[in-house]
Design an enzyme around this catalytic site. Sequence first.
Site, mmCIF file in Angstrom:
data_model
loop_
_atom_site.group_PDB
_atom_site.id
_atom_site.type_symbol
_atom_site.label_atom_id
_atom_site.label_comp_id
_atom_site.label_asym_id
_atom_site.label_seq_id
_atom_site.Cartn_x
_atom_site.Cartn_y
_atom_site.Cartn_z
ATOM 1 N N ASN A 92 13.453 18.771 -32.902
ATOM 2 C CA ASN A 92 12.920 17.406 -32.972
ATOM 3 C C ASN A 92 13.689 16.449 -32.062
ATOM 4 O O ASN A 92 13.938 15.300 -32.411
ATOM 5 C CB ASN A 92 12.895 16.891 -34.423
ATOM 6 N N TYR A 131 12.230 6.359 -35.661
ATOM 7 C CA TYR A 131 12.717 6.560 -37.025
ATOM 8 C C TYR A 131 11.623 6.129 -37.989
ATOM 9 O O TYR A 131 10.687 5.411 -37.625
ATOM 10 C CB TYR A 131 13.993 5.766 -37.268
ATOM 11 N N LYS A 153 25.179 22.631 -24.550
ATOM 12 C CA LYS A 153 25.539 22.247 -23.180
ATOM 13 C C LYS A 153 26.512 23.244 -22.560
ATOM 14 O O LYS A 153 26.738 23.215 -21.359
ATOM 15 C CB LYS A 153 26.145 20.844 -23.177
ATOM 16 N N LEU A 205 26.664 25.397 -32.515
ATOM 17 C CA LEU A 205 26.611 25.775 -31.103
ATOM 18 C C LEU A 205 26.523 24.513 -30.247
ATOM 19 O O LEU A 205 25.764 23.598 -30.562
ATOM 20 C CB LEU A 205 25.383 26.648 -30.811
ATOM 21 N N ASP A 216 8.634 10.236 -42.555
ATOM 22 C CA ASP A 216 9.381 11.483 -42.363
ATOM 23 C C ASP A 216 8.781 12.609 -43.189
ATOM 24 O O ASP A 216 8.615 13.738 -42.703
ATOM 25 C CB ASP A 216 10.849 11.285 -42.752
ATOM 26 N N ARG A 242 25.100 20.769 -34.074
ATOM 27 C CA ARG A 242 25.980 20.376 -32.975
ATOM 28 C C ARG A 242 27.421 20.251 -33.463
ATOM 29 O O ARG A 242 27.673 19.891 -34.627
ATOM 30 C CB ARG A 242 25.489 19.072 -32.367
#
Length: 382
Positions: free
Chosen positions: A101, A144, A80, A77, A174, A40
């Site tokens: 995710n 988390y 939105k 990218l 994780d 992002r």
Amino acid sequence: MTSDGPLTGVRILDLTHVLAGPYATGQLALMGAEVIRVERPTSDDFVRGHGGTQAMKDAGLGASFLSQNSGKRSIVLNLKDPDQRAQLLELAKTADVMVENFRPGIVEKLGVGFDDIRGVRPDIIYASLNGYGADGPLSNRPAYDHILQGISGLMAMTGEPGSGPMRVGLPIVDYVAGQALVAALLAALLQKARKPGEAQRLSVSMLDAMTTFMGAYAIHHETTGKLRGLEGNRAFADTPFSGRFDTAEGSLVITANTPAQATRLCVAIGLPELADQTDNNRIADTLRQVFLSDDAQTWEDRLSAANVPAAKVRTLAEALDHPQMKASRAWLPLEVPQLGITVRAPSLPFDAPWAPTHLEPVPTLGQHTADIVANSLEKVTP
């Protein structure tokens, strides 16, 4: 990526962030896959600035990021934005795998859900990783590692009565979930070879991944009604000849789980009659006193020579500096050209004829955007 690994020619679009997803795709990159990180514009993946020196954090190349992004490429990218979302869909036409995710429903709102991607790539393998799965009363909650350690039952069995529940010292959920995702994707690629042309949708729940690791404890409770609680360093085998012991210098762990191992332990410490003792508390008290007579390294050497499983408790730095680890192919040099440094970083946790012999640099944010957009319909060939 490595140029001769078994996944060479496989393109993965990686929309994941933080640890579990990037860890999984990082493992696949080390097996030869071409992994494209779709990031992002805000660069809000906090692991880019987590760990290491301030210069590493400022460059978006923190220690956590370096540990799992070798050989990947990065494109920025804004999904939105309709034009940039269209660029992703163009890129998806050449992808074999897409991984995300986000919380359930987000990718659909962004227009890059399973049906959207399958519309441009009918045989896509589409994998979603999230805290609780796509359905159920918890599905929309953020998750988390620390939260999953608490809700899964892991914290309830970690620690001692005096400490209360404690988290495991690393974000283990994780990495357990990341390994589950690796297994799912490798199986899906095999399935694709068996039944080409079919899309596959995979879902990995962090809660499922962690709780299935505790299957023995769950079945014990199911059949006896009893739970193993805060047991500190109590051995899994429930024998007093195993556990962690203080020494004159440092700590020692022992797993003399079988009668033969317990006998060898007792002979090695000069108390062969202890093997016939039936009072577990007396055995434990005796061992605690004996091990205070020498340092942990001496005891490790003495017990190991007697074929008793034992080791000095080491820090991670001490473990990596051990002669056993010096030549390990699981750790390789990773150049960070942006900072003019080279670090020792993890590779694949196993050896294989095609395992990488060196690590490719990790990408800076959006480093390959222009090149990927310009060549979106072409796969990179080694």
